[in-house]
Design a protein around this motif. Structure first.
Motif, PDB file in Angstrom:
ATOM      1  N   ALA A 152       1.515  -0.574   1.697  1.00 54.41           N
ATOM      2  CA  ALA A 152       0.052  -0.127   1.783  1.00 54.41           C
ATOM      3  C   ALA A 152      -0.453  -0.041   0.101  1.00 54.41           C
ATOM      4  CB  ALA A 152       0.059   1.343   2.468  1.00 54.41           C
ATOM      5  N   ARG A 153       0.608   0.521  -0.596  1.00 55.75           N
ATOM      6  CA  ARG A 153       0.310   0.622  -2.062  1.00 55.75           C
ATOM      7  C   ARG A 153      -0.045  -0.773  -2.670  1.00 55.75           C
ATOM      8  NH1 ARG A 153       4.154   2.364  -5.607  1.00 55.75           N
ATOM      9  NH2 ARG A 153       2.443   2.475  -7.027  1.00 55.75           N
ATOM     10  N   ALA A 155      -1.106  -3.541  -0.773  1.00 55.41           N
ATOM     11  CA  ALA A 155      -2.365  -3.925  -0.143  1.00 55.41           C
ATOM     12  C   ALA A 155      -3.480  -3.566  -0.973  1.00 55.41           C
ATOM     13  CB  ALA A 155      -2.475  -3.402   1.165  1.00 55.41           C
ATOM     14  N   GLU A 156      -3.503  -2.324  -1.633  1.00 54.52           N
ATOM     15  CA  GLU A 156      -4.451  -1.793  -2.139  1.00 54.52           C
ATOM     16  C   GLU A 156      -5.024  -2.728  -3.438  1.00 54.52           C
ATOM     17  OE1 GLU A 156      -3.736   2.278  -3.304  1.00 54.52           O
ATOM     18  OE2 GLU A 156      -3.915   3.059  -1.441  1.00 54.52           O
ATOM     19  N   HIS A 157      -4.296  -3.471  -3.756  1.00 52.42           N
ATOM     20  CA  HIS A 157      -4.161  -4.544  -4.916  1.00 52.42           C
ATOM     21  C   HIS A 157      -4.353  -6.048  -4.353  1.00 52.42           C
ATOM     22  CE1 HIS A 157      -2.969  -1.631  -8.151  1.00 52.42           C
ATOM     23  NE2 HIS A 157      -2.040  -0.969  -7.223  1.00 52.42           N
ATOM     24  N   THR A 160       0.249  -8.774  -0.283  1.00 53.51           N
ATOM     25  CA  THR A 160       1.209  -8.460   0.474  1.00 53.51           C
ATOM     26  C   THR A 160       2.321  -9.349   0.330  1.00 53.51           C
ATOM     27  OG1 THR A 160       1.928  -7.966   2.693  1.00 53.51           O
ATOM     28  CG2 THR A 160       0.924 -10.058   2.328  1.00 53.51           C
ATOM     29  N   GLU A 392       0.087  -2.377 -11.727  1.00 55.04           N
ATOM     30  CA  GLU A 392      -0.717  -1.364 -12.175  1.00 55.04           C
ATOM     31  C   GLU A 392      -0.612  -0.993 -13.784  1.00 55.04           C
ATOM     32  OE1 GLU A 392      -0.800   1.414  -8.175  1.00 55.04           O
ATOM     33  OE2 GLU A 392       0.300   2.027  -9.809  1.00 55.04           O
TER      34      GLU A 392
END
Length: 471
Positions: A152-153, A155-157, A160, A392
């Protein structure tokens, strides 16, 4: 289920009464029809424990179908995630369903996208479940949930991952029972000499390997390739790449299946990272590629991949506990052994921890650190967590190292022992912030529990030989 050695395996998609059954993932309707026809009588609700084994409960199939919409009907003691590999309670995980809080249950929520029949489980359907606490929240320390959080982290970027496991194991002629009785001192490997990629050596193991390949295909675990490996009796069977959660599920099922099929055929197979100090270890190389969230576009030439790979390399030492979770795992990291010792990446370079494969958008990275003893959910989660950290932090594509990585002592080295890996993980801000404090603390406690079990509960053959007479 009681498993009987030498019991015939159910092949070709047939139930024990010879009626054709679906392959791969089942629908609820297919299950209902099989239950009504008497071909399926039980459902096994499985969840991965701390080690990555399937633990759970059998239910009568009709009861499962009656309550499938209400996961609160399916329960298991929460202390499953307090247990070590020998199912001893870890006192430092008492807060995880321990007796001081009454030993409560949690619920098992079936993920119906994993519903299938495993041919080595007679007349039984199998479904992977996610543990749910009494307040309705997911159990964050459960291995499958740890992986889901990291995906999920990512996917925020806008990305996948797809993965493929390359699992090695050693096959022996003796049964697990015979191995246990001999303290694993009289094991006969399934080959007499080293025969990597040798079809003649493979012939003697054909019945077993053929059974594994056919059973896996029926269970929805497609095989990419297989070969004999360098060690005596060593096999490698590679799983076809797919999205990360599905790969972890397949890996989870595959290891269970290999051992179950070996049991039924009166043989044994081990996924120890290194079963014999004089021999080679068994790896679980994990290939990882970055894709768009919808899975349609490979991102190997995207700056996201650059940061992801850089994060993998940067956090490799700190995350090593999750790639090498057991005391035995560190026996495998030896020079010139095809197991890495140096933390770096190279283009098609098997002497380093990370091997970059492919070109342009189809570049992928092979993580060569994990051994065959790894928990697939946790290992892939660790890689994704490190990769997201690199994204990040906008880390640049790392330097590609040429030549013999074993000779590069000027580069960072993998930890050489479980205590060293524990210390690195404990002090890692990257691991704590990426995984979350609760998960980080849990995985650290599991690792420390494994170390303490060896230090306080074991007297080794080495100690007896060294000290029995001479001290």
């Amino acid at each position: 289920m009681t498993v009987h050695p030498n019991q015939p395996l159910t092949l070709s998609g047939l139930s024990t009464n010879g009626v054709s059954q679906p392959h791969g993932i089942w629908s609820l309707q297919a299950l209902r029809e099989a239950v009504d026809g008497g071909r399926i009588t039980k459902v096994f609700l499985a969840a991965a424990d701390n080690v990555g084994r399937p633990l759970g409960e059998h239910l009568p199939a009709r009861r499962f179908l009656e309550h499938v919409g209400d996961h609160t009907a399916f329960r298991i003691p929460l202390m499953v995630w307090q247990l070590d590999i020998e199912q001893d309670l870890n006192p430092d995980l008492e807060h995880v369903g321990g007796l001081s809080i009454g030993g409560p249950d949690c619920y098992l929520k079936p993920d119906l996208s994993t519903l299938r029949v495993l041919p080595w489980m007679t007349d039984t359907a199998f479904v992977i479940c996610d543990p749910v606490l009494a307040d309705g929240t997911l159990l964050e320390i459960a291995p499958r949930q740890i992986l889901k959080r990291q995906l999920a982290r990512l996917a925020e970027h806008g990305a996948t991952v797809q993965c493929a496991s390359e699992l090695e194991f050693f096959l022996f002629e003796q049964s697990y029972e015979d191995g246990w009785r001999s303290r694993y001192q009289e094991m006969s490997p399934a080959s007499r000499y080293q025969g990597a990629y040798d079809p003649l050596v493979a012939i003697s193991n054909e019945s077993f390997i053929d059974a594994v390949v056919e059973q896996m295909e029926l269970a929805g675990v497609p095989i990419e390739a297989l070969s004999c490996e360098y060690g005596l009796g060593q096999q490698e069977i590679n799983l076809t790449h797919t999205d990360a959660l599905e790969m972890a599920d397949r890996h989870f099922i595959y290891k269970f299946g290999v051992k179950a099929i070996a049991t039924r055929m009166g043989k044994s197979a081990t996924f120890m990272a290194k079963w014999d100090a004089a021999g080679l270890g068994s790896s679980c190389h994990i290939h990882t590629s970055l894709w768009s969230v919808d899975g349609s576009t490979p991102l190997g030439d995207n700056e996201l991949f650059d940061g992801f790979l850089a994060g993998l390399v940067d956090a490799a030492r700190e995350m090593c506990l999750l790639y090498a979770p057991n005391l035995n795992s560190y026996r495998r990291f030896q020079p010139n052994s095809f197991a890495p010792t140096t933390v770096a990446c190279g283009n098609d370079n098997r002497t380093l921890s990370f091997r970059v494969v492919g070109d342009s958008s189809h570049r992928r990275v092979e993580n060569r650190i994990p051994g065959a003893d790894v928990n697939p959910y946790v290992a892939i989660a660790a890689a994704v967590a490190a990769g997201v950290d690199g994204i990040e932090r906008r880390l640049p594509f790392p330097e590609l190292i040429d030549g013999d990585g074993y000779a590069r002592t000027d580069l960072p080295q993998l930890p050489t022992s479980l205590p060293e890996a524990i210390d690195l993980f404990a002090g890692s801000d990257t691991a704590k912030s990426s995984l979350g404090a609760e998960v980080h603390a849990h995985l650290l406690t599991v690792g420390r529990g494994e170390m303490n079990a060896f230090l306080t509960q074991t007297v080794t053959d080495w100690e007896r030989r060294r000290y029995f007479e001479r001290t």
